[in-house]
Every structure is written in C-alpha cells, then in structure tokens.
Design a protein around this motif. Sequence first.
Motif, PDB file in Angstrom:
ATOM      1  N   TYR A 106      -7.574 -25.316  12.621  1.00  0.00           N
ATOM      2  CA  TYR A 106      -6.223 -25.144  12.069  1.00  0.00           C
ATOM      3  C   TYR A 106      -6.276 -25.038  10.549  1.00  0.00           C
ATOM      4  CZ  TYR A 106      -3.904 -25.860  16.527  1.00  0.00           C
ATOM      5  OH  TYR A 106      -3.460 -25.708  17.816  1.00  0.00           O
ATOM      6  N   ALA A 107      -7.155 -25.784   9.919  1.00  0.00           N
ATOM      7  CA  ALA A 107      -7.310 -25.693   8.465  1.00  0.00           C
ATOM      8  C   ALA A 107      -7.833 -24.322   8.065  1.00  0.00           C
ATOM      9  CB  ALA A 107      -8.236 -26.799   7.964  1.00  0.00           C
ATOM     10  N   VAL A 108      -8.808 -23.800   8.805  1.00  0.00           N
ATOM     11  CA  VAL A 108      -9.341 -22.465   8.521  1.00  0.00           C
ATOM     12  C   VAL A 108      -8.253 -21.411   8.709  1.00  0.00           C
ATOM     13  CG1 VAL A 108     -11.009 -20.725   9.278  1.00  0.00           C
ATOM     14  CG2 VAL A 108     -11.718 -23.115   9.062  1.00  0.00           C
ATOM     15  N   TRP A 109      -7.438 -21.604   9.766  1.00  0.00           N
ATOM     16  CA  TRP A 109      -6.320 -20.686   9.999  1.00  0.00           C
ATOM     17  C   TRP A 109      -5.349 -20.703   8.825  1.00  0.00           C
ATOM     18  CZ3 TRP A 109      -1.323 -22.970  11.035  1.00  0.00           C
ATOM     19  CH2 TRP A 109      -0.304 -22.024  11.193  1.00  0.00           C
ATOM     20  N   LEU A 110      -4.962 -21.900   8.377  1.00  0.00           N
ATOM     21  CA  LEU A 110      -4.010 -21.983   7.280  1.00  0.00           C
ATOM     22  C   LEU A 110      -4.632 -21.517   5.970  1.00  0.00           C
ATOM     23  CD1 LEU A 110      -1.091 -22.617   6.879  1.00  0.00           C
ATOM     24  CD2 LEU A 110      -1.655 -25.036   6.595  1.00  0.00           C
ATOM     25  N   ASP A 111      -5.939 -21.718   5.790  1.00  0.00           N
ATOM     26  CA  ASP A 111      -6.638 -21.126   4.645  1.00  0.00           C
ATOM     27  C   ASP A 111      -6.379 -19.625   4.593  1.00  0.00           C
ATOM     28  OD1 ASP A 111      -7.869 -23.392   3.583  1.00  0.00           O
ATOM     29  OD2 ASP A 111      -9.724 -23.109   4.719  1.00  0.00           O
ATOM     30  N   ALA A 112      -6.570 -18.980   5.740  1.00  0.00           N
ATOM     31  CA  ALA A 112      -6.427 -17.524   5.799  1.00  0.00           C
ATOM     32  C   ALA A 112      -4.991 -17.095   5.512  1.00  0.00           C
ATOM     33  CB  ALA A 112      -6.868 -17.007   7.167  1.00  0.00           C
ATOM     34  N   VAL A 113      -4.016 -17.839   6.040  1.00  0.00           N
ATOM     35  CA  VAL A 113      -2.614 -17.514   5.782  1.00  0.00           C
ATOM     36  C   VAL A 113      -2.327 -17.580   4.283  1.00  0.00           C
ATOM     37  CG1 VAL A 113      -0.219 -18.230   6.146  1.00  0.00           C
ATOM     38  CG2 VAL A 113      -1.825 -18.270   8.062  1.00  0.00           C
ATOM     39  N   LEU A 114      -2.731 -18.675   3.647  1.00  0.00           N
ATOM     40  CA  LEU A 114      -2.469 -18.835   2.211  1.00  0.00           C
ATOM     41  C   LEU A 114      -3.212 -17.775   1.399  1.00  0.00           C
ATOM     42  CD1 LEU A 114      -2.525 -22.717   1.729  1.00  0.00           C
ATOM     43  CD2 LEU A 114      -0.638 -21.217   2.384  1.00  0.00           C
ATOM     44  N   ASP A 115      -4.450 -17.473   1.795  1.00  0.00           N
ATOM     45  CA  ASP A 115      -5.214 -16.437   1.080  1.00  0.00           C
ATOM     46  C   ASP A 115      -4.506 -15.089   1.161  1.00  0.00           C
ATOM     47  OD1 ASP A 115      -7.130 -18.311   0.454  1.00  0.00           O
ATOM     48  OD2 ASP A 115      -8.551 -17.676   2.000  1.00  0.00           O
ATOM     49  N   GLN A 116      -4.007 -14.765   2.351  1.00  0.00           N
ATOM     50  CA  GLN A 116      -3.324 -13.482   2.524  1.00  0.00           C
ATOM     51  C   GLN A 116      -2.024 -13.429   1.725  1.00  0.00           C
ATOM     52  OE1 GLN A 116      -4.255 -10.649   4.139  1.00  0.00           O
ATOM     53  NE2 GLN A 116      -6.251 -11.601   4.482  1.00  0.00           N
ATOM     54  N   LEU A 117      -1.405 -14.588   1.516  1.00  0.00           N
ATOM     55  CA  LEU A 117      -0.178 -14.648   0.720  1.00  0.00           C
ATOM     56  C   LEU A 117      -0.470 -14.765  -0.776  1.00  0.00           C
ATOM     57  CD1 LEU A 117       1.938 -17.098   2.938  1.00  0.00           C
ATOM     58  CD2 LEU A 117       2.148 -14.606   2.800  1.00  0.00           C
ATOM     59  N   GLY A 118      -1.741 -14.886  -1.124  1.00  0.00           N
ATOM     60  CA  GLY A 118      -2.130 -15.004  -2.521  1.00  0.00           C
ATOM     61  C   GLY A 118      -1.803 -16.344  -3.135  1.00  0.00           C
ATOM     62  N   LEU A 119      -1.877 -17.405  -2.317  1.00  0.00           N
ATOM     63  CA  LEU A 119      -1.498 -18.745  -2.768  1.00  0.00           C
ATOM     64  C   LEU A 119      -2.719 -19.653  -2.820  1.00  0.00           C
ATOM     65  CD1 LEU A 119       1.675 -19.141  -0.520  1.00  0.00           C
ATOM     66  CD2 LEU A 119       1.568 -18.291  -2.878  1.00  0.00           C
ATOM     67  N   SER A 120      -2.980 -20.231  -3.968  1.00  0.00           N
ATOM     68  CA  SER A 120      -4.129 -21.134  -4.094  1.00  0.00           C
ATOM     69  C   SER A 120      -3.738 -22.583  -3.863  1.00  0.00           C
ATOM     70  CB  SER A 120      -4.763 -20.989  -5.481  1.00  0.00           C
ATOM     71  OG  SER A 120      -3.819 -21.283  -6.504  1.00  0.00           O
ATOM     72  N   GLU A 121      -2.481 -22.934  -4.194  1.00  0.00           N
ATOM     73  CA  GLU A 121      -2.014 -24.312  -4.086  1.00  0.00           C
ATOM     74  C   GLU A 121      -0.528 -24.294  -3.739  1.00  0.00           C
ATOM     75  OE1 GLU A 121      -2.680 -28.326  -6.760  1.00  0.00           O
ATOM     76  OE2 GLU A 121      -1.913 -26.541  -7.762  1.00  0.00           O
ATOM     77  N   VAL A 122      -0.116 -25.137  -2.778  1.00  0.00           N
ATOM     78  CA  VAL A 122       1.264 -25.079  -2.289  1.00  0.00           C
ATOM     79  C   VAL A 122       1.822 -26.475  -2.041  1.00  0.00           C
ATOM     80  CG1 VAL A 122       0.928 -22.839  -1.169  1.00  0.00           C
ATOM     81  CG2 VAL A 122       0.522 -24.940   0.138  1.00  0.00           C
ATOM     82  N   ASP A 123       3.148 -26.547  -1.982  1.00  0.00           N
ATOM     83  CA  ASP A 123       3.838 -27.676  -1.380  1.00  0.00           C
ATOM     84  C   ASP A 123       4.056 -27.322   0.087  1.00  0.00           C
ATOM     85  OD1 ASP A 123       4.008 -28.764  -3.929  1.00  0.00           O
ATOM     86  OD2 ASP A 123       6.066 -28.069  -4.240  1.00  0.00           O
ATOM     87  N   ILE A 124       4.110 -28.324   0.955  1.00  0.00           N
ATOM     88  CA  ILE A 124       4.339 -28.071   2.376  1.00  0.00           C
ATOM     89  C   ILE A 124       5.441 -28.980   2.878  1.00  0.00           C
ATOM     90  CG2 ILE A 124       3.354 -27.982   4.699  1.00  0.00           C
ATOM     91  CD1 ILE A 124       0.615 -27.606   3.517  1.00  0.00           C
ATOM     92  N   MET A 125       6.376 -28.398   3.603  1.00  0.00           N
ATOM     93  CA  MET A 125       7.399 -29.145   4.322  1.00  0.00           C
ATOM     94  C   MET A 125       7.141 -28.941   5.809  1.00  0.00           C
ATOM     95  SD  MET A 125      11.581 -28.734   4.301  1.00  0.00           S
ATOM     96  CE  MET A 125      11.808 -29.531   2.710  1.00  0.00           C
TER      97      MET A 125
END
Length: 288
Positions: A106-125
């Motif tokens: 799941y972490a690898v999956w979310l890594d890919a999502v953030l990478d595709q969105l061009g996001l290095s660091e995020v807040d999460i709700m």
Amino acid sequence: MPQQDIYRSPSGRQLLLDGYRAQLAAWPGTPEQRHVPTPEGETFVVSAGPLTAPPLVLLHGSGSNSAQWVARFAELTPHFRVHAVDIIGEPGLSAPSRPEPGTDRYAVWLDAVLDQLGLSEVDIMGYSLGSWLALDYAIRRPARVRRLALTCPPGLSRPRKGYLLKAVLLAPFGRWGKRRTVVGMLGRGLSTVDLDAVVEHTVRMSTHYRYRSGELPVFTDEELAGLTIPVHVVVGAEDVMLDAAITKQRLETHVPRATVRLLPGVGHLVPPQDSELEFLTAEGSRHG
C-alpha cells in the motif's frame, strides 16, 4: 484479482459504478478527474483547489469512494490543492487490487500516486480504512507526510465483533432489521444526517459489493512512537467497531504530537468537525 471478484455480480458492479459516475458528473464546480498508473493498477483521483496551495490527500472509508468527500471540497479547497484518491480494492474507479495489509504494497502504491501527481510531501485526511492507510504510510514514509487528520482510525485497538452478531440476528427482519443494523453500527451520530439515505447506500453497497475480510494489523507502540509529525484524531465514544478509549490512550501515550477528540454520543459515523480544518491550517501544527 479480477475486477468482478470484489463485487457480487457483474450487474451489481455496473449498478454501483454507474451511480458513482452520476455523482461525479454532478460534483459542484469543475474538479479535475484523472487515472494515474501504479504498480497495483490505475488509480482514480479527483483534484481541485489552487495549483499553488499546499497539497492535501483524502482517503475515504471502506465500501466507499471519493464521493464521500464531495461536501467537504468547498470547505477545504480555499486552503489546499485537494486530491481525493479512490482506494484500490474499493467500489470506485481504481483497480480492484487488494494487497495484504501489513506489507509495504500500500505504501508503494501511494508512493506511485503521489509521484504521478508531482507531490513530494503532503498532508493526509483519512476516514476509517483511509485513516489506517494514512497511519501505515506515515510510519513507512515519514519524509513524505507533514500532518495527519484522522477519523475513527483502525489499527490502534483490536476490532470489536459484537456488532456482527447483532447484524446476523437482525438479518431475517428485512429492511427494518437492516436499518437497525446500520444505526447500531454507525451510532447515534446518524441523527445529524439523512438516515434514510445512509441506510439506502449501506444496504445497496452490501448487496452488490464484497467488503474486505480479515483484520487490519494493529500498530505497535514503537511504530506509533516514530510518528513525530502532528496528528489530529476524532473518534466516536460509542463506536461499536473500535475501542475508542484504547485508541485515545495509545495515541496520547505513544504519539508525541497527537491530539485526540473523543465525541460523546457518536458512533462510527462522525459528522465533519471544525477542529479538522483548524488543525490543518494552524501554523503550529506544521511539520518541524
């Protein structure tokens, strides 16, 4: 996993996804919709808000999709570039993949999502299942998460199972029994929402969709202690699925910068709280 396996029938899958697409078409404003590639298959994301605003990722609950957040976009988008992500393996427009919880997939999956969105660091709700995924990701990828705003997070106490027995006992009583089951599971917080709509949605989902089986792993004290970012958690004191008191105690004991609100008279269905936006926009809650 073939896509129809998470649904009880191809026609049920079509019914649920057609309903979701209708909700997306009626979404206020003109949010951006896209599919991004990941190792688990394509993932659907709905985005809105100023492109230069801080990024906020939304992770919905089990048996749901990004439509869960439609009413909150107006509140959040003045402050954030909001990205509502359809979790894989749920009844949305993302791939049906369901990695084993406790692995890093799941972490690898979310890594890919953030990478595709061009996001290095995020807040999460996150909400329920989405809160568990947010905690898991922040523990595994501390450099990529600034803050967590979570509602009813699993993984902090052993799940309660008494409500499942009540659901079985009420099943023969038709819609009355299903209504009682939903109210019992989600709690008296339902008085603040449209009960009939919630019951209809929940019954329709359970009729056509196969919920995840098995328990989500419980985070260790050591894993929680490693969360040095600000974490704000809202829990219903009458949640029949989670032990709210243990959840509060473990967070306040082991997570250095955790704040926990225990809501009396509220179950697993928690209405939006002003404290969430206050937390996410407060300068004092920023990482570091």
